[in-house]
Write a protein that holds these residues in place. Structure first.
Motif, short mmCIF file in Angstrom:
data_model
loop_
_atom_site.label_atom_id
_atom_site.label_comp_id
_atom_site.label_asym_id
_atom_site.label_seq_id
_atom_site.Cartn_x
_atom_site.Cartn_y
_atom_site.Cartn_z
N GLY C 134 -50.83 -26.26 -56.39
CA GLY C 134 -52.13 -25.85 -56.94
C GLY C 134 -52.59 -24.52 -56.36
N TRP C 136 -50.77 -22.25 -55.24
CA TRP C 136 -49.87 -21.22 -55.79
C TRP C 136 -50.36 -20.78 -57.17
N VAL C 137 -50.72 -21.76 -58.00
CA VAL C 137 -51.24 -21.43 -59.33
C VAL C 137 -52.47 -20.55 -59.21
N ILE C 138 -53.35 -20.90 -58.27
CA ILE C 138 -54.58 -20.13 -58.10
C ILE C 138 -54.25 -18.69 -57.70
N GLU C 140 -51.58 -17.12 -58.48
CA GLU C 140 -51.06 -16.48 -59.70
C GLU C 140 -52.21 -16.03 -60.60
#
Ligand SMILES: Nc1ncnc2c1ncn2[C@@H]1O[C@H](COP(=O)(O)OP(=O)(O)OP(=O)(O)O)[C@@H](O)[C@H]1O
Ligand SMILES: [Mg+2]
Lengths: 232, 289, 346
Positions: C134, C136-138, C140
């Motif tokens: 999660g 990591w997604v943020i 990105e």
């Protein structure tokens, strides 16, 4: 058939049982008694393989099983009904019993015969195990162990938290299990209950054997059970 | 009309994402492990297929017959000899090890097959499409992937609910110690789960390699898409994962139709919206079904 | 410059007085080291000084990631979000808004911490491994949004002109001193934090969240505070990267490789200890100086080494050399160990 000699086991640095020796014969029953924290559950866990023995040996049917892992012991017929039942809460009762088919042992106990022995369990077979009452759970836990067709059944505090009537019902089943040649090693805090089902008792006190034998005197037992302060 | 088209393409794309997500979801459900190398293994499978396609006379689909079993074996081995050692009450070791594995795989690929974009070719099947009224074209391959994903998830769900292995999987996710008391070896159950997950991710990697191009660093996006599908769908539910994958697919294709080249960002944003307002996911289920 | 020096010595004497007598020896040694480090630009060549800035950045990143994962129990793969945010905040403040570049550093740290507040509410809905992905997604999302902003150069990135007033040699030396101040402040804060009552609460929380919660530790607030502090630290690292490289690119500052490096340093050094990340950062920096030119092969080596450490030397180098290392260096509770030891390890 089950022969334990000089068995010790520890949780990390803490030795919980020390130098325990006992035998149970095929079709025989032995009750292990002792106060809270005496090491009764630890003894059963060590026999079942959930805890590594630090010294001593466990021989079963003439073979040394001390080094075997828990599931290998279960497949040889050493089956534990753990303290607190430990059913798989998200599975149904029926599925809980089916899990024990993985022990791949044949014998008199099948899903049908076990349901016959515990009609209460049969009635609840479609229910999620997590939703059962304490007594139903305990009966299911014993039923599940029987599906594995144990040669030695290790029972840890069947009576824990149950009403006396239910405890009586459960203990009434034991002779039917013994009849099949299964040996039973049971742990019980209630001395009277233990003496009712078994002539022979093995008393633990702070991890050691304080008394063991057949048809013992109640006063001796209570001394062995509570330790020195009881005699004072 | 272009929105309708985008939605249809998104649903089909969701099939691909479901294949990515199912393995991640399964491994988490069984052993509470989030495999950060999940995407890297998909890329590895795609390169494996590429290698086979280039040397032999096999097409990518036929190559799956070699790649899937090979990846399944790899999954079993990786689980037994590496991941098993990291399982415990803390998720930290497993995360660190799988992240390390993803770096090892990505850079090994960079060294051996270069950073060039690659694509798996299926010949005429690549471009075959079913034309619908209103100018909507449904690609034969994406449709096949979608149907395949549905079939695979149905099979997996059947295995989990009906077979002894499925019961053991659910039991072990409740309480591995007690499973062992009943004569089954949790390590084997984990190993087979990893084999299934890796087999699925191999299919996903190859299918994705046919649909779009890939490079050694594609793994992170595969992992992220799989993760987003799992969370949007709700933990512990395979059909939820399928639904989550479809939502993500639609978000991306509709996003691309609205703001070209922003589909990935829009997909992330939709994921964050779900996280903010529906943190339990579309389906809320405790047990793996 | 003298200004910087005096500020630094003032803060270090202050710290001595606040510490307990037992740690005074260690602290004075630290103070001597800091003074020696401060004098370094007068003694050695600029290339080395330039490389040392990199070391300071790594020290900050390792210490704050360790705070997050080793003490807070939160494994993030997305701290690069704040590295990028810090770097871009510095560019915005110094170049676009004309703020003094040294003042821009603490402001950028505060910006990172402030942004981390809403982010934490999202990320904290996920736990364990899913928290990792999660974050990591943020990160990105941060990168993809930054690319949309033409004022800071979009995807191509932006050069920093705020430091162009300095001649090259002085610029590097100033960058070095600034980085030294930052590392002393950030690493010092981490040490103070861990040794404080809050640190005790954190350790309790890491070892056993339920028990800590029932004994009055506010679990969520504590974790959130750690998350904010780590974000601020990563933001500071980002500003230092911007100042030393003079160019900020989304693909560089938001690279997930930063997370890989943080994890590597902390794992090698010893997670959940104060000393571990420092040892890890120094080792990683030395490896980087010697081997980074090997590119992928070097990264494969790091990956293998990291995996081997987790599998076979979980306490890291600090755990290997020091028997008196903290309890269990991974956030595994001892209470949970015994009843649950059989759960997954048999
Ligand atoms: N998982 C564990 N970790 C650490 N110590 C344990 C653990 N389980 C038991 N002990 C310790 O080992 C000793 C023996 O415990 P055990 O559970 O065997 O006692 P018991 O005789 O079964 O008691 P009870 O009748 O209360 O069930 C106790 O001192 C207990 O505190
Ligand atoms: Mg007990």
């Amino acid at each position: 058939m089950l022969e334990i000699s000089g068995l010790s086991a520890a949780y990390g640095q803490l030795t919980a049982i020390r130098d325990i020796s006992l035998t149970v014969e095929s079709g025989g029953i032995l009750a292990v008694i002792g106060a809270n924290g005496a090491g009764k559950s630890t003894l059963l866990k060590t026999i079942a393989g959930q805890l590594k023995a630090t010294t001593g040996s466990i021989r079963f049917d003439g073979a040394d099983v001390t080094a075997l892992s828990t599931h290998e012991r279960a497949r040889r017929g050493i089956v534990l009904v753990p303290e607190g039942r430990r059913l798989f809460g998200s599975l149904t009762v029926h599925e809980n019993l089916q899990i024990a088919l993985s022990a791949k042992r044949s014998g008199v106990w099948s899903l049908e015969s076990v349901y016959e022995l515990f009609p209460l369990v049969a009635e609840r077979r479609r229910r999620r195990a997590g939703d059962l009452s304490g007594g139903e759970q305990q009966a299911t836990a014993i039923a599940r162990a029987l599906i594995a067709n144990p040669a030695v059944l290790l029972l840890d505090e069947v009576s824990l938290g149950l009403a006396p009537a239910i405890v009586g019902q459960l203990y009434d089943r034991l002779p039917l299990i013994l009849e099949q040649g299964t040996a039973i090693l049971l742990v019980e805090q209630d001395v009277a209950q233990a003496r009712r089902v078994s002539d022979e008792v093995h008393c633990l006190l702070q991890g050691r054997t304080s008394l063991a034998g057949k048809d013992l005197d109640l006063a001796d037992i209570s001394r062995a059970y509570f330790g020195a302060e009881a005699t004072a | 009309m272009s929105i309708v088209n985008a939605v249809i393409q998104g649903i089909l794309l969701g099939g691909l994402y479901a294949l990515f997500a199912a393995g991640l979801s399964l491994m988490f459900g069984v052993m509470r492990l989030v495999n950060l190398a999940h995407g890297a293994f998909a890329v590895l499978a795609a390169y494996g297929a590429l290698l086979i396609v280039r040397t032999g006379a096999l097409n990518p689909i036929a190559a799956l017959l070699i790649i899937v079993p090979a990846m399944a074996v790899l999954g079993f081995v990786v689980q037994r000899f590496i991941l098993q050692r990291t399982l415990g009450t803390s998720p930290l070791p497993a995360l660190l090890v799988t992240f390390g594995l993803s770096i090892i795989i990505e850079n090994t690929l960079l060294l051996t097959v270069t950073a060039d974009q690659q694509r798996l070719n299926l010949g005429s099947f690549d471009t075959a499409a079913i034309a619908l009224p209103g100018g909507i074209r449904i690609g034969a391959f994406p449709l096949a992937v979608f149907v395949f994903a549905l079939v695979v998830l149905a099979l997996l769900s059947l295995v989990l609910s009906r077979t002894q292995y499925g019961r053991l999987v659910r039991a072990v996710s409740d309480d591995p110690g007690t499973v062992q008391l009943n004569g089954a070896d949790p390590k084997l159950i984990y190993g087979f789960a990893a084999a299934i997950a890796f087999g699925l991710v191999a299919v996903a990697g190859v299918a994705s390699g046919v649909q779009t191009s890939f490079s050694p660093s594609s793994g992170s996006l595969f992992l992220i898409f799989a993760f987003e599908a799992v969370i949007i769908g709700g933990l512990g539910s395979l059909w939820g994962t399928m639904l989550g994958a479809v939502v993500l697919g639609i978000a991306q294709t509709v996003g691309a139709a609205i703001a070209p080249a922003q589909q990935i960002l829009i997909g992330h944003l939709v994921f964050l919206v779900f996280l903010a307002f529906l943190p339990g996911g579309i389906t809320r289920q405790k047990a793996l079904r | 410059m003298t200004d910087l020096l005096s500020r630094r010595s003032a803060s270090s004497t202050q710290r001595v007085s606040r510490w307990t007598p037992s740690s005074a020896v260690g602290t004075s040694a630290g103070a001597v080291l800091i003074v020696a480090l401060a004098a370094l630009p007068y003694l050695i060549n600029l290339a080395t000084i330039y490389a040392m800035i990199d070391l300071f950045v790594l020290l900050i990143l390792a210490s704050t990631w360790n705070l997050l994962a080793g003490f807070g129990g939160m494994v993030s793969v997305g701290q690069q979000a704040y590295i990028g945010l810090g770097a871009y905040s510095l560019v915005t403040l110094a170049d676009l808004l004309g703020v003094n570049v040294f003042l821009a550093i603490p402001i950028a740290a505060i910006v990172s911490a402030l942004v981390a507040i809403p982010v934490s509410y999202l990320a904290f809905r996920l736990v364990g491994g899913y928290f990792a992905v999660g974050t990591w997604v943020i990160a990105e999302v941060f990168r993809l949004v930054t690319i949309q902003i033409p004022q800071v150069g979009g995807g191509a990135g932006v050069s920093i002109s705020a430091m162009s007033g300095f001649p090259r040699d002085l610029r590097i030396a100033v960058g070095y001193w600034v980085a030294l101040v930052c590392v002393v402040v950030v690493v010092g804060s981490c040490v103070l934090l861990v040794r404080s009552r809050f640190g005790l609460a954190l350790t309790a929380l890491r070892d056993d969240p339920t028990a800590a919660a029932t004994s009055g530790v506010n679990v969520d607030a504590s974790k959130r505070l750690v998350y904010l502090i780590s974000a601020a630290g990563a933001g500071v690292a980002g500003t230092l990267i911007a100042i030393s490289t003079l160019r900020v690119q989304p693909s560089g500052v938001y690279d997930v490789q930063w997370s890989a490096f943080m994890i590597f340093m902390v794992v090698i050094g010893g997670v959940g200890t104060l000393e571990g990340p420092i040892i890890g950062a120094v080792i990683f920096w030395l490896l980087k100086q010697a081997l980074a030119e090997y590119g992928s092969a070097y990264l494969i080596g790091l990956g293998i080494l990291g995996v081997l450490f987790v599998l076979f030397a979980r306490r890291g180098i600090w755990g290997l050399v020091s028997r008196r290392g903290r309890v269990d260096l991974f956030p595994v509770g001892y209470r949970l160990r015994l009843p649950d030891q059989t759960r997954r390890k048999q």
